[in-house]
Design an enzyme around this catalytic site. Structure first.
Site, PDB file in Angstrom:
ATOM      1  N   ARG A  62      79.349 131.588  58.654  1.00 30.73           N
ATOM      2  CA  ARG A  62      78.425 131.799  57.533  1.00 30.73           C
ATOM      3  C   ARG A  62      77.494 133.201  57.491  1.00 30.73           C
ATOM      4  O   ARG A  62      77.007 133.519  58.726  1.00 30.73           O
ATOM      5  CB  ARG A  62      77.395 130.577  57.310  1.00 30.73           C
ATOM      6  CG  ARG A  62      78.205 129.337  56.880  1.00 30.73           C
ATOM      7  CD  ARG A  62      77.037 128.309  56.657  1.00 30.73           C
ATOM      8  NE  ARG A  62      76.584 127.911  57.953  1.00 30.73           N
ATOM      9  CZ  ARG A  62      75.048 128.621  58.315  1.00 30.73           C
ATOM     10  NH1 ARG A  62      74.589 129.039  57.530  1.00 30.73           N
ATOM     11  NH2 ARG A  62      74.767 127.810  59.397  1.00 30.73           N
ATOM     12  N   LYS A 202      79.617 124.824  51.819  1.00 31.11           N
ATOM     13  CA  LYS A 202      78.101 124.812  52.130  1.00 31.11           C
ATOM     14  C   LYS A 202      77.429 125.135  50.663  1.00 31.11           C
ATOM     15  O   LYS A 202      76.334 124.807  50.501  1.00 31.11           O
ATOM     16  CB  LYS A 202      77.715 125.828  53.112  1.00 31.11           C
ATOM     17  CG  LYS A 202      78.185 125.338  54.660  1.00 31.11           C
ATOM     18  CD  LYS A 202      77.564 123.848  54.836  1.00 31.11           C
ATOM     19  CE  LYS A 202      78.115 123.372  56.343  1.00 31.11           C
ATOM     20  NZ  LYS A 202      77.540 122.164  56.746  1.00 31.11           N
ATOM     21  N   HIS A 221      72.506 116.385  56.166  1.00 28.24           N
ATOM     22  CA  HIS A 221      73.459 117.329  57.102  1.00 28.24           C
ATOM     23  C   HIS A 221      73.804 116.270  58.350  1.00 28.24           C
ATOM     24  O   HIS A 221      73.052 116.388  59.435  1.00 28.24           O
ATOM     25  CB  HIS A 221      73.049 118.624  57.410  1.00 28.24           C
ATOM     26  CG  HIS A 221      74.140 119.394  58.401  1.00 28.24           C
ATOM     27  ND1 HIS A 221      73.771 119.995  59.102  1.00 28.24           N
ATOM     28  CD2 HIS A 221      75.200 119.313  58.325  1.00 28.24           C
ATOM     29  CE1 HIS A 221      74.826 120.654  59.883  1.00 28.24           C
ATOM     30  NE2 HIS A 221      75.921 120.260  59.229  1.00 28.24           N
ATOM     31  N   SER A 239      75.216 122.376  65.316  1.00 28.28           N
ATOM     32  CA  SER A 239      76.562 122.543  65.920  1.00 28.28           C
ATOM     33  C   SER A 239      76.354 122.397  67.461  1.00 28.28           C
ATOM     34  O   SER A 239      75.479 123.117  68.047  1.00 28.28           O
ATOM     35  CB  SER A 239      77.051 123.924  65.516  1.00 28.28           C
ATOM     36  OG  SER A 239      78.001 124.146  65.901  1.00 28.28           O
ATOM     37  N   LYS A 243      77.958 115.778  67.006  1.00 29.62           N
ATOM     38  CA  LYS A 243      77.917 115.043  65.623  1.00 29.62           C
ATOM     39  C   LYS A 243      79.232 114.536  65.292  1.00 29.62           C
ATOM     40  O   LYS A 243      79.378 113.293  64.891  1.00 29.62           O
ATOM     41  CB  LYS A 243      77.263 115.904  64.696  1.00 29.62           C
ATOM     42  CG  LYS A 243      77.129 115.215  63.336  1.00 29.62           C
ATOM     43  CD  LYS A 243      76.144 115.932  62.375  1.00 29.62           C
ATOM     44  CE  LYS A 243      76.630 117.628  62.341  1.00 29.62           C
ATOM     45  NZ  LYS A 243      77.802 117.745  61.399  1.00 29.62           N
ATOM     46  N   THR A 244      80.262 115.271  65.161  1.00 32.44           N
ATOM     47  CA  THR A 244      81.502 115.088  64.968  1.00 32.44           C
ATOM     48  C   THR A 244      82.317 113.974  66.039  1.00 32.44           C
ATOM     49  O   THR A 244      82.757 113.032  65.576  1.00 32.44           O
ATOM     50  CB  THR A 244      82.361 116.229  64.464  1.00 32.44           C
ATOM     51  OG1 THR A 244      81.818 116.980  63.360  1.00 32.44           O
ATOM     52  CG2 THR A 244      83.842 115.915  64.049  1.00 32.44           C
ATOM     53  N   ASP A 258      79.962 115.290  57.912  1.00 38.47           N
ATOM     54  CA  ASP A 258      78.997 116.539  57.878  1.00 38.47           C
ATOM     55  C   ASP A 258      78.124 116.484  56.931  1.00 38.47           C
ATOM     56  O   ASP A 258      76.903 116.825  57.205  1.00 38.47           O
ATOM     57  CB  ASP A 258      80.105 117.884  57.583  1.00 38.47           C
ATOM     58  CG  ASP A 258      79.148 119.076  57.801  1.00 38.47           C
ATOM     59  OD1 ASP A 258      78.405 119.168  58.829  1.00 38.47           O
ATOM     60  OD2 ASP A 258      79.241 119.962  57.000  1.00 38.47           O
ATOM     61  N   ARG A 323      87.868 126.280  63.667  1.00 38.65           N
ATOM     62  CA  ARG A 323      87.771 125.283  63.068  1.00 38.65           C
ATOM     63  C   ARG A 323      89.041 124.708  62.567  1.00 38.65           C
ATOM     64  O   ARG A 323      89.961 125.249  62.585  1.00 38.65           O
ATOM     65  CB  ARG A 323      86.675 125.488  61.749  1.00 38.65           C
ATOM     66  CG  ARG A 323      85.419 125.926  62.123  1.00 38.65           C
ATOM     67  CD  ARG A 323      84.453 124.909  62.138  1.00 38.65           C
ATOM     68  NE  ARG A 323      83.194 125.163  62.160  1.00 38.65           N
ATOM     69  CZ  ARG A 323      82.080 124.398  62.131  1.00 38.65           C
ATOM     70  NH1 ARG A 323      82.273 123.232  61.865  1.00 38.65           N
ATOM     71  NH2 ARG A 323      80.623 125.043  62.421  1.00 38.65           N
TER      72      ARG A 323
END
Length: 537
Positions: A62, A202, A221, A239, A243-244, A258, A323
């Site tokens: 980003r 986003k 988030h 990140s 989390k994932t 997410d 990704r």
């Protein structure tokens, strides 16, 4: 053929205030068609397993400094301007007109999709882009509707994404040739000068973050899953904190990885897909995510392929931010509805590279608000140029770049929901133990998973706790099946005085970072701050 489906003839209006093109406009193309077009147009290539690999060029992440929100009468008092760049309405209108002109001879792809699985809060989003692979990406990421429903689709948000457009800072009131401009009053987002697909999703998240708090809904988030006892859990984390990975538990149903909302009926996914990091991805460590990279329709972003077009997930030569984007139903235990009840547990993840945090700690609602506003994790040496030792990173609400409103609004809303629904809150360190990065070791994933399971099934509610001398939260003294020494991070260090010095340093960082929030929180949250006693060392 319906006016909202299929291919439009050249020079046709595509449904946005006169935006026209002499090229073809493809509406709501299916995955197979988009893959074919992306390959035929030279935008992307197929892997050996049938996934689509695309490269984003200069921008592999980003462009946070190039994101702007239009400052007008409706947003002036609503936006956290310390965190969001303003753009004048006049500059936005010039940018809009120039982008419309730029699109006039291009083939375009339109996807009519939805952000938000709870129909009470759903946002109809029309995505217009010049790349077929971008259309596939966002089709994977947002919620798709049946074609019959699309007959009457009316967008509440429109995103125009033209990677080949180059902004003019003088003319458009921006910073560089790259621009992400959000006009909340018009429900319009303009993206130019970047091929990084994450900017599209986003932008949807940013708009929902602005709209939902006005309806008493907490945008988050976070990832979320639910057990067989309807015990919903949400996982906050920046990140690299897991989390994932940790929410993709084969024993629990995945709601999403997410972005979620917490409304009157419970938790709901904003998305219909997942956007997982793939650097060093392996079948052994993350089998569910790995399998998605072998499937037709998945988009691999900036992943290196070998001579046989097999992805090399260990190769970060293009970027560490590789990704994969895939629809949620590619995960075997994913929810088909994107809905779950009110959470029973909140997990805040941090990858503490200082080796100070315990593997798990129980938080009061006030401590949860403090750590939510802090949004702490740490970068490690070697991940970025010039980083030679651990560096603290504080991203408020675990997602500062996507928070248009002041963090205190989100923090107050979260604390109220925690109290109303009697939610258990836990801070989990997936970072280092036995020393800082370079001296200690990464927290064993088996320990993290075992402690998480004990927290989610209620076992940890019944163990003895001690009060952490530095942070004041409650830490389990002993947990069945876990080596007791790892629960006390100080005891895992060979040099315990070095631990004290590192802890004192981290406490100071927390206090210095939180100073900007002190005028916006009450005494109970201020009392949840790390103890000043530690800073005397």
């Amino acid at each position: 053929m319906s006016k909202d489906l299929g291919v439009r003839n050249p020079s046709s209006d595509i449904g946005l205030n006169g935006l026209t093109t002499t090229g073809l406009v493809r509406y709501n193309s299916c995955e197979a068609e988009l893959v074919e077009l992306a390959v035929a147009r030279g935008e992307a290539s197929l892997t050996a397993h049938g996934a689509l690999r695309a490269l984003t060029g200069q921008h592999t992440g980003r462009s946070a400094k190039d994101k702007f929100i239009v400052r007008d009468a409706s947003t002036d008092s609503q936006i956290w301007w310390d965190n969001n760049n303003p753009m004048s309405p006049e500059a936005f209108d010039v940018l809009h007109a120039d982008m419309l002109a730029h699109a006039n001879d291009q083939d375009l792809f339109v996807q009519d999709l939805v952000g938000g699985a709870d129909h009470k809060y759903a946002l109809n989003a029309r995505i217009i882009t010049a790349y077929a692979w971008h259309a596939l990406f966002i089709r994977n990421m947002l919620i798709r509707r049946d074609r019959a429903v699309l007959e009457g689709f009316t967008p509440q948000l429109t995103i125009i994404n033209l990677p080949s457009f180059r902004a003019d800072p003088t003319r458009h009131g921006c910073r560089s040739e790259t621009v992400i401009a959000v006009n909340l009053d018009k429900g319009l987002v303009l993206i130019g000068g970047t091929s990084y697909a994450g900017e599209i999703k986003k932008s949807v998240f940013t708009v929902l973050n602005y709209l939902l708090p006005k309806e008493g809904v907490m945008p988050m988030h976070c990832s979320a899953n639910v057990g067989h006892k309807d015990d919903t859990a949400i996982f906050f984390g920046l990140s690299g904190t897991g989390k994932t990975t940790l929410s993709a538990d084969p024993k629990r149903t995945l709601i999403g990885d997410d972005e979620h909302g917490w409304g009157t009926s419970g938790v709901f996914n904003f998305e219909g897909g997942c956007y997982a990091k793939t650097i060093r991805l392996s079948r052994e460590a993350e089998p569910e995510i790995f399998e998605t990279t072998q499937r037709f329709g998945t988009v691999l972003e900036n992943v290196v392929l070998d001579e046989n077009r097999i992805p090399d997930f260990d190769d970060g030569s293009l970027t560490e931010n590789t990704r994969c984007a895939y629809p949620l139903h590619y995960i075997p235990n994913a929810s088909s509805t994107g809905l779950a009840g009110h959470p029973k547990s909140i997990i805040m993840l941090t990858a503490d590279a200082f080796g100070v945090m315990p593997p798990i700690a129980k938080l009061t609602p006030e401590q949860a608000m403090y750590h939510f506003l802090s949004g702490y994790t740490a970068k490690v040496a070697g991940t970025e140029k010039g980083v030679t030792e651990p560096e603290a990173t504080f991203s408020t609400c675990f997602g500062a770049p996507f928070m248009p409103r002041h963090p205190s609004e989100y923090g107050d809303l979260l604390r109220r929901l925690i109290n109303d629904h009697q939610v258990s809150c836990w801070l989990v360190n997936t970072g280092w133990t036995g020393g800082a990065y370079g001296a200690g070791r990464r927290m064993p994933i088996k320990v993290t998973r075992a402690l998480l399971s004990a927290a989610l099934d209620g076992t940890l509610e019944n163990v003895d706790f001690r009060t952490d001398a530095n942070f004041g939260f409650a830490v389990p003294v002993a947990v069945e099946g876990i080596d007791g020494s790892i629960l006390d991070p100080r005891s895992t260090w060979t040099d315990q005085q070095a631990y004290d010095a590192s802890a004192s340093r981290l406490v100071r960082m927390f206090i210095e970072n939180f100073a900007k929030f002190e005028p916006h929180v009450d005494e109970s949250v201020l009392d949840a701050a790390p103890g000043l006693k530690a800073t005397a060392a």
